[in-house]
Design a protein around this motif. Structure first.
Motif, PDB file in Angstrom:
ATOM      1  N   THR A  31       0.823  -1.206   0.000  1.00  0.00           N
ATOM      2  CA  THR A  31       0.000   0.000   0.000  1.00  0.00           C
ATOM      3  C   THR A  31       0.861   1.261   0.000  1.00  0.00           C
ATOM      4  O   THR A  31       1.883   1.296   0.660  1.00  0.00           O
ATOM      5  N   SER A  85     -10.786   4.298  -3.552  1.00  0.00           N
ATOM      6  CA  SER A  85      -9.934   3.605  -4.516  1.00  0.00           C
ATOM      7  C   SER A  85      -8.871   2.694  -3.927  1.00  0.00           C
ATOM      8  O   SER A  85      -8.433   1.764  -4.587  1.00  0.00           O
ATOM      9  N   ARG A  86      -8.416   2.945  -2.665  1.00  0.00           N
ATOM     10  CA  ARG A  86      -7.325   2.131  -2.156  1.00  0.00           C
ATOM     11  C   ARG A  86      -7.079   2.336  -0.664  1.00  0.00           C
ATOM     12  O   ARG A  86      -7.605   3.259  -0.060  1.00  0.00           O
TER      13      ARG A  86
END
Length: 152
Positions: A31, A85-86
């Motif tokens: 990430t 989105s993430r």
């Protein structure tokens, strides 16, 4: 709801479900990290939260100052945030940078927000209780809309 609106809405619901489960170790390992981050709010036409900061390891943006997609969840203690989105690993918050800078300038008791921060259309939100309420309200709204359209 148009097909594109449906896809975006489903993406938001998927992010909510992922945030409720929390990130896996593997998810966080790959990430991007967000440093000098601050939560921002855009109140038009209704409250929308995003994170602003310096990202590193972003698959599309590399290292840059960014504003994330809509913020879904934030866990300061565990060091992560989830946008639509993430996932993001949270590095040093902007408030810590503010405190260090204020201390160097002889203002040891400076509070978050003491540095003028301006990103057109947004305001910093440092109130953790208000932040949690806005996130909870958004999730509840998404679920109501989904239920009304037969989307789970």
């Amino acid at each position: 709801m148009t097909p594109e609106q449906y896809r975006q809405f489903q993406r938001g619901l998927d992010a909510i479900r992922e945030a409720e489960r929390g990130p896996t170790g593997d998810a966080l390992a790959s990430t991007p990290t967000l440093d000098l981050w601050r939560v921002l709010i855009d109140r038009r036409p209704y409250p929308m939260l995003v994170l602003w900061g310096e990202v590193s390891g972003h698959p599309k943006l590399g290292t840059d100052m960014i504003t994330t997609s809509r913020l879904i969840a934030l866990n300061r203690n565990a060091g992560w945030a989830r946008s639509v989105s993430r996932w993001y690993k949270l590095g040093r918050p902007f408030a810590a940078f503010e405190a260090d800078l204020a201390s160097r300038m002889g203002q040891a008791n400076a509070k978050p927000g003491s540095l003028v921060f301006h990103l057109p259309g947004f305001a910093a939100i440092d109130d953790a209780v208000a932040l949690e309420q806005i996130l909870a309200d958004h999730i509840a709204l998404m679920r109501r809309i989904g239920a009304n359209h037969g989307i789970d």
